[in-house]
Design an enzyme around this catalytic site. Structure first.
Site, PDB file in Angstrom:
ATOM      1  N   THR A 136     -12.634  54.264  30.833  1.00 31.06           N
ATOM      2  CA  THR A 136     -11.853  53.030  30.647  1.00 31.06           C
ATOM      3  C   THR A 136     -12.763  51.808  30.510  1.00 31.06           C
ATOM      4  OG1 THR A 136     -10.414  51.512  31.857  1.00 31.06           O
ATOM      5  CG2 THR A 136     -11.691  52.997  33.192  1.00 31.06           C
ATOM      6  N   ASP A 137     -12.244  50.772  29.854  1.00 30.37           N
ATOM      7  CA  ASP A 137     -12.997  49.509  29.772  1.00 30.37           C
ATOM      8  C   ASP A 137     -13.036  48.801  31.127  1.00 30.37           C
ATOM      9  OD1 ASP A 137     -10.338  48.703  29.915  1.00 30.37           O
ATOM     10  OD2 ASP A 137     -10.428  47.360  28.184  1.00 30.37           O
ATOM     11  N   GLU A 138     -12.213  49.267  32.082  1.00 33.29           N
ATOM     12  CA  GLU A 138     -12.159  48.579  33.377  1.00 33.29           C
ATOM     13  C   GLU A 138     -13.466  48.733  34.157  1.00 33.29           C
ATOM     14  OE1 GLU A 138      -8.464  48.939  35.470  1.00 33.29           O
ATOM     15  OE2 GLU A 138      -7.360  49.322  33.619  1.00 33.29           O
ATOM     16  N   TYR A 161      -9.937  52.253  41.460  1.00 36.17           N
ATOM     17  CA  TYR A 161      -9.795  53.058  40.235  1.00 36.17           C
ATOM     18  C   TYR A 161     -11.004  52.879  39.323  1.00 36.17           C
ATOM     19  CZ  TYR A 161      -8.474  54.069  35.404  1.00 36.17           C
ATOM     20  OH  TYR A 161      -8.479  54.523  34.106  1.00 36.17           O
ATOM     21  N   LYS A 165     -13.988  55.498  38.210  1.00 40.64           N
ATOM     22  CA  LYS A 165     -14.286  55.856  36.818  1.00 40.64           C
ATOM     23  C   LYS A 165     -15.740  55.501  36.481  1.00 40.64           C
ATOM     24  CE  LYS A 165     -11.858  57.327  34.051  1.00 40.64           C
ATOM     25  NZ  LYS A 165     -11.451  58.734  33.701  1.00 40.64           N
ATOM     26  N   ASN A 260       0.012  39.175  29.730  1.00 34.60           N
ATOM     27  CA  ASN A 260       1.089  40.018  30.248  1.00 34.60           C
ATOM     28  C   ASN A 260       2.456  39.394  29.984  1.00 34.60           C
ATOM     29  OD1 ASN A 260      -0.777  41.862  31.154  1.00 34.60           O
ATOM     30  ND2 ASN A 260      -0.860  41.025  33.232  1.00 34.60           N
ATOM     31  N   GLY A 295      -7.824  41.427  43.563  1.00 38.11           N
ATOM     32  CA  GLY A 295      -8.945  41.786  42.670  1.00 38.11           C
ATOM     33  C   GLY A 295      -8.528  41.938  41.220  1.00 38.11           C
TER      34      GLY A 295
HETATM   35  P1  NAD Z   1      -2.117  60.038  33.486  1.00 36.69           P
HETATM   36  O1  NAD Z   1      -2.107  59.581  34.908  1.00 36.69           O
HETATM   37  O2  NAD Z   1      -0.905  59.820  32.632  1.00 36.69           O
HETATM   38  O3  NAD Z   1      -2.433  61.605  33.429  1.00 36.69           O
HETATM   39  C1  NAD Z   1      -3.463  62.182  34.178  1.00 36.69           C
HETATM   40  C2  NAD Z   1      -3.320  63.694  34.078  1.00 36.69           C
HETATM   41  O4  NAD Z   1      -4.387  64.292  34.813  1.00 36.69           O
HETATM   42  C3  NAD Z   1      -2.006  64.213  34.674  1.00 36.69           C
HETATM   43  O5  NAD Z   1      -1.431  65.173  33.821  1.00 36.69           O
HETATM   44  C4  NAD Z   1      -2.455  64.832  35.984  1.00 36.69           C
HETATM   45  O6  NAD Z   1      -1.637  65.922  36.403  1.00 36.69           O
HETATM   46  C5  NAD Z   1      -3.862  65.293  35.650  1.00 36.69           C
HETATM   47  N1  NAD Z   1      -4.687  65.380  36.854  1.00 36.69           N
HETATM   48  C6  NAD Z   1      -4.841  64.426  37.804  1.00 36.69           C
HETATM   49  N2  NAD Z   1      -5.638  64.873  38.789  1.00 36.69           N
HETATM   50  C7  NAD Z   1      -6.013  66.139  38.432  1.00 36.69           C
HETATM   51  C8  NAD Z   1      -6.835  67.115  39.033  1.00 36.69           C
HETATM   52  N3  NAD Z   1      -7.425  66.880  40.219  1.00 36.69           N
HETATM   53  N4  NAD Z   1      -7.008  68.297  38.410  1.00 36.69           N
HETATM   54  C9  NAD Z   1      -6.399  68.545  37.222  1.00 36.69           C
HETATM   55  N5  NAD Z   1      -5.594  67.654  36.614  1.00 36.69           N
HETATM   56  C10 NAD Z   1      -5.407  66.469  37.211  1.00 36.69           C
HETATM   57  O7  NAD Z   1      -3.406  59.356  32.851  1.00 36.69           O
HETATM   58  P2  NAD Z   1      -3.626  58.823  31.366  1.00 36.69           P
HETATM   59  O8  NAD Z   1      -3.108  57.440  31.285  1.00 36.69           O
HETATM   60  O9  NAD Z   1      -3.182  59.861  30.407  1.00 36.69           O
HETATM   61  O10 NAD Z   1      -5.232  58.727  31.340  1.00 36.69           O
HETATM   62  C11 NAD Z   1      -6.024  59.825  30.908  1.00 36.69           C
HETATM   63  C12 NAD Z   1      -7.483  59.437  30.987  1.00 36.69           C
HETATM   64  O11 NAD Z   1      -7.727  58.291  30.175  1.00 36.69           O
HETATM   65  C13 NAD Z   1      -7.929  59.061  32.394  1.00 36.69           C
HETATM   66  O12 NAD Z   1      -9.229  59.580  32.584  1.00 36.69           O
HETATM   67  C14 NAD Z   1      -7.956  57.536  32.381  1.00 36.69           C
HETATM   68  O13 NAD Z   1      -8.924  57.043  33.288  1.00 36.69           O
HETATM   69  C15 NAD Z   1      -8.348  57.271  30.936  1.00 36.69           C
HETATM   70  N6  NAD Z   1      -7.875  55.986  30.390  1.00 36.69           N
HETATM   71  C16 NAD Z   1      -6.563  55.636  30.460  1.00 36.69           C
HETATM   72  C17 NAD Z   1      -6.138  54.450  29.906  1.00 36.69           C
HETATM   73  C18 NAD Z   1      -4.681  54.037  29.930  1.00 36.69           C
HETATM   74  O14 NAD Z   1      -4.354  52.947  29.487  1.00 36.69           O
HETATM   75  N7  NAD Z   1      -3.770  54.875  30.381  1.00 36.69           N
HETATM   76  C19 NAD Z   1      -7.058  53.597  29.287  1.00 36.69           C
HETATM   77  C20 NAD Z   1      -8.396  53.988  29.229  1.00 36.69           C
HETATM   78  C21 NAD Z   1      -8.806  55.193  29.775  1.00 36.69           C
HETATM   79  P1  TYD Z   2      -1.230  48.336  34.247  1.00 38.90           P
HETATM   80  O1  TYD Z   2      -0.261  48.862  33.232  1.00 38.90           O
HETATM   81  O2  TYD Z   2      -1.076  48.779  35.667  1.00 38.90           O
HETATM   82  O3  TYD Z   2      -2.682  48.621  33.683  1.00 38.90           O
HETATM   83  P2  TYD Z   2      -4.122  48.099  34.217  1.00 38.90           P
HETATM   84  O4  TYD Z   2      -3.952  47.534  35.577  1.00 38.90           O
HETATM   85  O5  TYD Z   2      -4.925  49.358  34.211  1.00 38.90           O
HETATM   86  O6  TYD Z   2      -4.584  47.104  33.208  1.00 38.90           O
HETATM   87  O7  TYD Z   2      -1.136  46.747  34.231  1.00 38.90           O
HETATM   88  C1  TYD Z   2      -1.349  46.000  33.036  1.00 38.90           C
HETATM   89  C2  TYD Z   2      -1.302  44.533  33.395  1.00 38.90           C
HETATM   90  O8  TYD Z   2       0.021  44.206  33.820  1.00 38.90           O
HETATM   91  C3  TYD Z   2      -2.203  44.169  34.574  1.00 38.90           C
HETATM   92  O9  TYD Z   2      -2.746  42.885  34.331  1.00 38.90           O
HETATM   93  C4  TYD Z   2      -1.267  44.127  35.756  1.00 38.90           C
HETATM   94  C5  TYD Z   2       0.048  43.686  35.151  1.00 38.90           C
HETATM   95  N1  TYD Z   2       1.276  44.204  35.787  1.00 38.90           N
HETATM   96  C6  TYD Z   2       2.311  43.313  36.132  1.00 38.90           C
HETATM   97  O10 TYD Z   2       2.210  42.100  35.928  1.00 38.90           O
HETATM   98  N2  TYD Z   2       3.442  43.830  36.682  1.00 38.90           N
HETATM   99  C7  TYD Z   2       3.595  45.174  36.933  1.00 38.90           C
HETATM  100  O11 TYD Z   2       4.656  45.583  37.478  1.00 38.90           O
HETATM  101  C8  TYD Z   2       2.529  46.063  36.573  1.00 38.90           C
HETATM  102  C9  TYD Z   2       2.656  47.538  36.821  1.00 38.90           C
HETATM  103  C10 TYD Z   2       1.395  45.534  35.981  1.00 38.90           C
END
Ligand code: NAD
Ligand code: TYD
Length: 356
Positions: A136-138, A161, A165, A260, A295
């Protein structure tokens, strides 16, 4: 590179399921979905895979070395797309242990098993093997009003988180440098689209808006995220695995920065059009400013020009078209939503997958 057998961890999650749908539709490879099925997983995000001979599923934990070793031994992947993770910042604030376990230790287990397996391959097989870690970019922390994240931006994570990562990214680089494992890393901005668990901003606002509930916006709603449609991310991941340089980091972003508050207001407007509420004519009146996240990173923005220029990847979906598409998906897929809300998909999974 054209892979024959791709091991996807976290393939029942939001992004992993999009990657598997893309692989099965647009590539020839066999796919092993390795997922323990946490609360965030939903196998209903993979419709039709029961009839797909190229698809296999293993329910197991990436923290379990024997299960991971068995997957490498039995499936013999030539590519690993490692997505399994705990992914929600707010949960990491209230319960960081699972994040350290899965994201740091689990990635360590994946790397060690991949290394042992890689060492057992012939030189030809080694040349065709890749391990892509999805991050992630985070990990880069927060930006102010100006600037963007670049592949060489120093790490500065704010939340448990993003720190977990960041830890996993460091492990991946170390296994590349110390043991010669052919690793690549992608760092991506916020994704949105179908099949996202409704704890993240966009699906939460869609669901609450549909039901006429309050829309909780943290702080003043002026935090900025760079939104990427999930199918664009899925194509980017496969492109990086196939064409990326070993050891490199590729940034993937939407080039769609929004506050947001802008995001929530746009969702309200789309919902008012697509699903008028009997009593609420303007859902933006449901917006409620609530206590800020501790944070809370102010702004994320990705410079993905290297990924675009070197690998020929580009986003296909604009934020406005992608958001409308997403709202329509949630309106049309009430069974998926009900299953997520009630946890019924887990019963369905036990019945369907217990014997496999
Ligand atoms: P998600 O939470 O929707 O899905 C995560 C999946 O991993 C689930 O199916 C869960 O069952 C599985 N999982 C969790 N712990 C596990 C374990 N111990 N063993 C096996 N499987 C396990 O997450 P997502 O949003 O699909 O994100 C996928 C990846 O992309 C993550 O690594 C996340 O850090 C990265 N990512 C997500 C975003 C975003 O916006 N969602 C952005 C950048 C990077
Ligand atoms: P989120 O979808 O949790 O992603 P991330 O924290 O990984 O960026 O949140 C996106 C943005 O929205 C973040 O700035 C937090 C804000 N947010 C709210 O304002 N209200 C909410 O209920 C949630 C879940 C997030």
């Amino acid at each position: 590179m054209q892979f024959q057998r791709i091991l996807v961890t976290g393939g029942a999650g939001f992004i992993g399921s999009a990657v598997i749908r893309h692989l099965l539709a647009d590539r020839e490879a066999e796919v092993l979905n390795f997922d323990v099925l946490t609360y965030a997983a939903n196998l209903m995000s993979l419709p039709g895979v029961e009839d797909e001979p190229r698809y296999r599923f293993v329910r197991a934990n990436i923290c379990d070395p024997e299960a991971v070793q068995a997957a490498f031994r039995d499936f013999r992947p030539d590519c690993v797309l490692h997505l399994a993770a705990e992914s929600h910042v707010d949960r990491s604030l209230t319960g960081p242990a699972a994040f350290i376990e899965t994201n740091v230790l689990g990635t360590g287990v994946m790397l060690q098993a991949a290394r042992e397996y890689f060492d057992s391959l012939s030189a030809d097989e080694q040349a065709g093997f890749r391990f892509l870690h999805i991050s992630t970019d985070e990990v880069f922390g927060s930006l102010g009003d100006e600037g963007m994240f670049h592949p060489d931006t120093p790490y500065d994570p704010s939340s448990p988180y993003s720190a977990s990562k960041a830890g996993s990214d460091h492990l991946v680089r170390a296994w590349g440098r110390s043991f010669g494992l052919p690793v690549l890393i992608t760092n991506c901005s916020n994704n949105y689209g179908p099949c996202q668990f409704p704890e993240k901003l966009i699906p939460l606002m869609i669901l609450n808006g549909l039901e006429g509930k309050k829309l909780p916006v943290y702080g003043k709603g002026d935090n900025v995220r760079d939104w990427l449609y999930v199918d664009d991310h899925a194509r980017a991941i496969v492109t990086v695995a196939e064409k990326g340089q070993i050891g490199e980091t590729y940034l993937i972003g939407g080039e769609a920065e929004r506050t947001n508050l802008e995001v929530v207001r746009t969702i309200c407007a789309i919902l008012d059009e697509e699903a008028p509420h009997a009593e609420i004519s303007d859902r933006s009146g449901l917006i409620e400013f609530v206590t800020d996240r501790p944070g809370h990173d102010f702004r994320y923005a990705i410079d993905c020009s290297k990924t675009q220029a070197e690998l020929g990847w580009a986003q296909q979906e604009s934020f406005e078209s992608g958001l409308r598409r997403t709202v329509r998906w949630y309106l049309a897929n009430t069974a998926w939503l009900d299953a997520v809300r009630t946890g019924a998909y887990r019963d369905w999974m036990e019945a369907n997958y217990a014997s496999r």
